[in-house]
Design an enzyme around this catalytic site. Sequence first.
Site, PDB file in Angstrom:
ATOM      1  N   HIS A 177       0.809  -1.222   0.000  1.00 35.19           N
ATOM      2  CA  HIS A 177       0.000   0.000   0.000  1.00 35.19           C
ATOM      3  C   HIS A 177       0.842   1.272   0.000  1.00 35.19           C
ATOM      4  CE1 HIS A 177       0.382  -0.316   4.525  1.00 35.19           C
ATOM      5  NE2 HIS A 177       0.486   0.987   4.400  1.00 35.19           N
ATOM      6  N   ASP A 193       0.236  -7.675   1.261  1.00 34.16           N
ATOM      7  CA  ASP A 193       0.535  -6.254   1.454  1.00 34.16           C
ATOM      8  C   ASP A 193       2.043  -6.014   1.532  1.00 34.16           C
ATOM      9  OD1 ASP A 193       0.005  -3.545   1.684  1.00 34.16           O
ATOM     10  OD2 ASP A 193      -0.114  -3.605   3.874  1.00 34.16           O
ATOM     11  N   SER A 200       4.627   2.738   7.880  1.00 32.32           N
ATOM     12  CA  SER A 200       4.317   1.573   7.047  1.00 32.32           C
ATOM     13  C   SER A 200       5.522   1.172   6.207  1.00 32.32           C
ATOM     14  CB  SER A 200       3.138   1.881   6.122  1.00 32.32           C
ATOM     15  OG  SER A 200       1.949   1.991   6.851  1.00 32.32           O
TER      16      SER A 200
END
Length: 478
Positions: A111, A141, A217
């Site tokens: 992402h 992911d 992230s």
Amino acid sequence: MKRSCVTLLGAILMGLMITGATHGADRKVPQSQAEVTLSYSPIVKKAAPAVVNIYTKRVIKTRSRSPFFDDPFFQRFFGQGLGGMPRERIERSLGSGVIVRENGTIVTNHHVIDGADEIVVALSDRREFSAEVILDDAQTDLAVLKIDGVKGRLPVLEFADSDEVEVGDLVLAIGNPFGVGQTVTSGIVSALARTQLQLSNYQSYIQTDAAVNPGNSGGALIGMDGRLLGINSAIFSRSGGSNGIGFAIPANMVHFVVTSALSGGKVVRPWFGANGQAVTSEIAESLGLDRPGGVLVDNIYPDGPADKAGIEQGDVILSVDGKEVFDPQAIRYHIGLERVGGEVPVEILRGDDRRTVMMPLAPAVEDPPRDITVLEGNHIFTGLKVANLSPAYADELGLSMFDKGVIVLSVDRVSPVRRLGVVRPGDFVESVNGNKVETVDQLQDLLNDVDRDMSFGIRRQGRLIECGVRGNSSYYCR
């Protein structure tokens, strides 16, 4: 009496310290003031240079909206031509990544780079490089990047065995929260094998209370030996800030994806070939079990791995490769870590009989081939992107392996059905003019024979919707 109580309390505390110290050579509670004041800085100095900042840029194309867009009179003559002039805007985002190979191989979250037109990696020494994606795996992911033109060897983080992580272990999170620059936070492992987050198709997250915020992230979760325990991926927050509930993809899954990227650029996973549900207290009572646990098998795909292993409907799956499972997501995760080929032991309970069967490790079948097609022609389905659904493609889309037929992937903005609003992505085309639709080829053949008036059936979330269209303008659905 008071003194004896204090003495007893001291003995208990000493016993706890000794127990903590003997539990494992690497795990013990502080036993002196000197140990309490120890610093994480040696670990950070070793690990931080291998954590990078990632900046992405994506060009978004839009159209200015005409003031006559909603006017029925102008829509009648100009239709979608009232959309206005095309415009472009730049959307930027940031995240973190971890160098896992000295040649510039970097792992981050899917992402973080999803849809990016340009990816820039900034090293800890402030050097910046363009990066290319060598593998993008939305199902976990994770994404693997490669930067070129780097002189010398880059610092890397070694993978730890995430199966050895225990709740209570000290951890550090390193990343670039809010774009302020590289930041280190500390905490403990709060929980393991979190599978109900609906963040990816293969879930078994490490939960930590180390502060993780937007921008973290793709960054590193490391242990006290400086090795990579996981990739920080998500937070649980209503405000967007850290609430002490962060989630990391375990290092074993990260290592699997990185190895796949470097050995062919494609992830091929085994599949289970069966559906099930977690054994709750009520189910456990009905099965005569002393406690809830395991997964009750509901349905088995014919000739799939579970079927070939002899697993039957009504069996309870207790463990995969020696690891306990408590829900279907855990089965999916543990099987997804295995390599295609060979077998894996699966422990099952059938009535009162507890046994272990060997399940073959095979990829999901793609039968029929997906045949992704954009429909064309003089009919209202023009502009629909459709495909055949198979167990393999259903797995990629996060759908049930038992779903079959022709699925709508997208609807072009100029498609007549987009204007009518009767078909949506995720719908299944069931029939055209009363004829059953099973494949894309069959759908195209049927559409070639339709005139301006037609009827069709759409299956949406298990519900059949029957529609009719007259002259590409008026329609009904029921």
